[in-house]
Design an enzyme around this catalytic site. Structure first.
Site, mmCIF file in Angstrom:
data_model
loop_
_atom_site.group_PDB
_atom_site.id
_atom_site.type_symbol
_atom_site.label_atom_id
_atom_site.label_comp_id
_atom_site.label_asym_id
_atom_site.label_seq_id
_atom_site.Cartn_x
_atom_site.Cartn_y
_atom_site.Cartn_z
ATOM 1 N N HIS A 26 0.823 -1.214 0.000
ATOM 2 C CA HIS A 26 0.000 0.000 0.000
ATOM 3 C C HIS A 26 0.851 1.255 0.000
ATOM 4 O O HIS A 26 2.075 1.210 0.169
ATOM 5 C CB HIS A 26 -0.950 -0.004 1.206
ATOM 6 C CG HIS A 26 -0.265 0.010 2.536
ATOM 7 N ND1 HIS A 26 0.309 1.131 3.077
ATOM 8 C CD2 HIS A 26 -0.074 -0.983 3.458
ATOM 9 C CE1 HIS A 26 0.812 0.855 4.273
ATOM 10 N NE2 HIS A 26 0.601 -0.436 4.516
ATOM 11 N N CYS A 60 3.156 -4.920 6.725
ATOM 12 C CA CYS A 60 2.766 -4.520 5.375
ATOM 13 C C CYS A 60 3.965 -3.963 4.609
ATOM 14 O O CYS A 60 4.958 -3.538 5.192
ATOM 15 C CB CYS A 60 1.660 -3.461 5.435
ATOM 16 S SG CYS A 60 0.035 -4.137 5.871
#
Length: 249
Positions: free
Chosen positions: A209, A225
């Site tokens: 992301h 992440c």
């Protein structure tokens, strides 16, 4: 004779007073820079003056210092701008600050994986999108901080533009213990930690992301992440599709 002596004495006293007065104004009082504000001063200095400040502060010595002429002129013209500079925090650099090697580039890359595969080198903080003709598109990334590293293989199962953020319960509890209180959810936008795009990996909580903190690219800072600059994640988002294979090393 008495008058001559009195006149001579008066002249000598006057000369001594003048010398003392001149010496008094020649004295330069040392400026002692405390450790808490040393960084702010050094932000405004350069060259040998800055080096002198560093050495003196490290040795705990007082520092005689005059403001550089350039800085004096700026203070006279732009006092508000100069105050803002002093409040600058070095641990949070300018939004666009990033090491050159982490900028996107296309380069030679030999691998056994097929074109279209994403390979993430967490040790070196790079994400590779395998292309044809022995090349790859390389991006800088931020990865899991110590204790949150992982490796494995997944596929992109979902893509989202300006995604909402729903912090996992474990993250909310973990941050609350540190005195940081996270929202239950946050709508998409520039302030959202997921940034401009998100690509969800398998059935996990991990995603590739964007970010609202681009200065963290190249560091181990996330909860697992893979984060990218917003402009980079948009570029990658347009090049891959749901079902893309992702290898995390």
């Amino acid at each position: 004779m008495t008058r001559s002596r009195l006149l001579l004495t008066a002249l000598l006293s006057l000369a001594a007073s003048t010398v003392i007065a001149e010496d008094r104004y020649k004295v330069v009082r040392p400026v002692i820079i405390e450790s808490g504000i040393a960084g702010q001063w050094m932000m405004q200095l350069g060259g040998p003056v800055r080096g002198q400040v560093v050495r003196r502060v490290e040795q705990g010595q007082p520092m005689r210092m005059t403001q550089p002429r350039r800085l004096k002129r700026q203070l006279a013209v732009e006092p508000q701008a100069q105050m803002q500079q002093a409040a600058y925090h070095p641990e949070r650099p300018a939004v666009n600050a990033i090491e050159p090697q982490f900028l996107p580039q296309t380069l030679a890359y030999e691998t056994k994986y097929k074109p279209g595969t994403i390979i993430i080198d967490t040790n070196n903080r790079f994400l590779y999108l395998v292309m044809s003709n022995g090349q790859a598109r390389r991006y800088g990334v931020g990865v899991g901080k110590p204790g949150f590293e992982w490796a494995g293989e997944h596929k992109i199962t979902r893509k989202a533009e300006w995604p909402e953020w729903h912090p996992p319960k474990e993250m909310i509890e973990r941050e609350a213990a540190k005195g940081h209180y996270l929202p239950v959810s946050m709508e998409g936008g520039e302030a959202n930690p997921l940034g401009a795009r998100a690509m969800y990996l398998g059935s996990t909580l991990y995603r590739i992301h964007g970010t609202n903190a681009p200065w963290t690219i190249g560091y181990a800072v996330s909860s697992g992440c893979i984060r990218m600059r917003n402009e980079d994640v948009v570029d990658l988002y347009e090049r891959v599709k749901v079902g893309t294979r992702v290898i995390v090393l």
